[in-house]
Design a protein around this motif. Structure first.
Motif, PDB file in Angstrom:
ATOM      1  N   SER A  43       0.827  -1.200   0.000  1.00 59.82           N
ATOM      2  CA  SER A  43       0.000   0.000   0.000  1.00 59.82           C
ATOM      3  C   SER A  43       0.871   1.264   0.000  1.00 59.82           C
ATOM      4  O   SER A  43       0.529   2.257  -0.638  1.00 59.82           O
ATOM      5  CB  SER A  43      -0.958   0.005   1.186  1.00 59.82           C
ATOM      6  N   GLU A  44       2.011   1.237   0.692  1.00 60.25           N
ATOM      7  CA  GLU A  44       2.925   2.381   0.665  1.00 60.25           C
ATOM      8  C   GLU A  44       3.478   2.594  -0.740  1.00 60.25           C
ATOM      9  O   GLU A  44       3.559   3.734  -1.214  1.00 60.25           O
ATOM     10  CB  GLU A  44       4.071   2.174   1.654  1.00 60.25           C
ATOM     11  N   ASN A  45       3.855   1.495  -1.414  1.00 67.25           N
ATOM     12  CA  ASN A  45       4.352   1.608  -2.788  1.00 67.25           C
ATOM     13  C   ASN A  45       3.282   2.149  -3.722  1.00 67.25           C
ATOM     14  O   ASN A  45       3.561   2.987  -4.580  1.00 67.25           O
ATOM     15  CB  ASN A  45       4.847   0.247  -3.289  1.00 67.25           C
ATOM     16  N   MET A  46       2.035   1.682  -3.563  1.00 67.67           N
ATOM     17  CA  MET A  46       0.950   2.143  -4.411  1.00 67.67           C
ATOM     18  C   MET A  46       0.681   3.638  -4.170  1.00 67.67           C
ATOM     19  O   MET A  46       0.476   4.395  -5.112  1.00 67.67           O
ATOM     20  CB  MET A  46      -0.314   1.331  -4.131  1.00 67.67           C
ATOM     21  N   TYR A  47       0.702   4.058  -2.907  1.00 63.21           N
ATOM     22  CA  TYR A  47       0.486   5.463  -2.580  1.00 63.21           C
ATOM     23  C   TYR A  47       1.591   6.326  -3.182  1.00 63.21           C
ATOM     24  O   TYR A  47       1.331   7.398  -3.740  1.00 63.21           O
ATOM     25  CB  TYR A  47       0.432   5.638  -1.057  1.00 63.21           C
ATOM     26  N   GLN A  48       2.840   5.846  -3.101  1.00 64.06           N
ATOM     27  CA  GLN A  48       3.968   6.595  -3.654  1.00 64.06           C
ATOM     28  C   GLN A  48       3.842   6.724  -5.170  1.00 64.06           C
ATOM     29  O   GLN A  48       4.085   7.791  -5.729  1.00 64.06           O
ATOM     30  CB  GLN A  48       5.293   5.910  -3.287  1.00 64.06           C
ATOM     31  N   ARG A  49       3.467   5.653  -5.840  1.00 62.73           N
ATOM     32  CA  ARG A  49       3.288   5.709  -7.296  1.00 62.73           C
ATOM     33  C   ARG A  49       2.170   6.678  -7.673  1.00 62.73           C
ATOM     34  O   ARG A  49       2.271   7.409  -8.648  1.00 62.73           O
ATOM     35  CB  ARG A  49       2.967   4.327  -7.849  1.00 62.73           C
ATOM     36  N   GLN A  50       1.085   6.655  -6.891  1.00 66.16           N
ATOM     37  CA  GLN A  50      -0.027   7.556  -7.154  1.00 66.16           C
ATOM     38  C   GLN A  50       0.428   9.011  -6.996  1.00 66.16           C
ATOM     39  O   GLN A  50       0.069   9.868  -7.811  1.00 66.16           O
ATOM     40  CB  GLN A  50      -1.177   7.247  -6.204  1.00 66.16           C
ATOM     41  N   GLN A  51       1.214   9.293  -5.974  1.00 68.83           N
ATOM     42  CA  GLN A  51       1.716  10.649  -5.775  1.00 68.83           C
ATOM     43  C   GLN A  51       2.643  11.052  -6.918  1.00 68.83           C
ATOM     44  O   GLN A  51       2.580  12.197  -7.393  1.00 68.83           O
ATOM     45  CB  GLN A  51       2.462  10.751  -4.435  1.00 68.83           C
ATOM     46  N   ASP A  52       3.505  10.137  -7.363  1.00 67.72           N
ATOM     47  CA  ASP A  52       4.403  10.432  -8.481  1.00 67.72           C
ATOM     48  C   ASP A  52       3.614  10.739  -9.744  1.00 67.72           C
ATOM     49  O   ASP A  52       3.920  11.704 -10.466  1.00 67.72           O
ATOM     50  CB  ASP A  52       5.359   9.271  -8.732  1.00 67.72           C
ATOM     51  N   ASN A  53       2.588   9.922 -10.033  1.00 61.85           N
ATOM     52  CA  ASN A  53       1.765  10.162 -11.215  1.00 61.85           C
ATOM     53  C   ASN A  53       1.037  11.500 -11.116  1.00 61.85           C
ATOM     54  O   ASN A  53       0.937  12.238 -12.093  1.00 61.85           O
ATOM     55  CB  ASN A  53       0.760   9.033 -11.418  1.00 61.85           C
ATOM     56  N   PHE A  54       0.526  11.816  -9.926  1.00 63.13           N
ATOM     57  CA  PHE A  54      -0.172  13.084  -9.734  1.00 63.13           C
ATOM     58  C   PHE A  54       0.779  14.255  -9.949  1.00 63.13           C
ATOM     59  O   PHE A  54       0.437  15.232 -10.612  1.00 63.13           O
ATOM     60  CB  PHE A  54      -0.766  13.132  -8.323  1.00 63.13           C
ATOM     61  N   ASN A  55       1.995  14.149  -9.418  1.00 62.27           N
ATOM     62  CA  ASN A  55       2.980  15.221  -9.585  1.00 62.27           C
ATOM     63  C   ASN A  55       3.382  15.377 -11.042  1.00 62.27           C
ATOM     64  O   ASN A  55       3.580  16.502 -11.519  1.00 62.27           O
ATOM     65  CB  ASN A  55       4.208  14.959  -8.722  1.00 62.27           C
TER      66      ASN A  55
END
Length: 84
Positions: A43-55
């Motif tokens: 879940s931490e990896n998924m959240y980080q990827r989501q933040q990267d995509n959003f940025n």
């Protein structure tokens, strides 16, 4: 030279069976903790990827938000009508 004996075979089988059940019991106790850690990490990896995509999307949209450069005015637009 040592020869194989029936009692040695039985002893080895009992040791293997006891080791199997001990491992099974330990894994039953530790499995929830291990699964919880794996899910937390995923879940931490998924959240980080989501933040990267959003940025990345924000970075792509920022240049579009800038006002376009004003074009040079060449003249007025005149609408001609056809005469029958």
């Amino acid at each position: 030279m040592d020869t194989a004996s029936f009692s040695g075979l039985i002893r080895n089988l009992i040791i293997i069976i006891l080791a199997y059940y001990a491992l099974k019991y330990i894994m039953r106790l530790l499995a929830p903790v291990i699964v919880q850690q794996v899910v937390k990490k995923a879940s931490e990896n998924m959240y980080q990827r989501q933040q990267d995509n959003f940025n990345q999307q924000q970075a792509k949209q920022e240049p579009q938000k800038q006002a376009p450069a004003e074009k040079k005015k060449v003249g007025e637009y005149i609408d001609f009508e056809e005469i029958d």
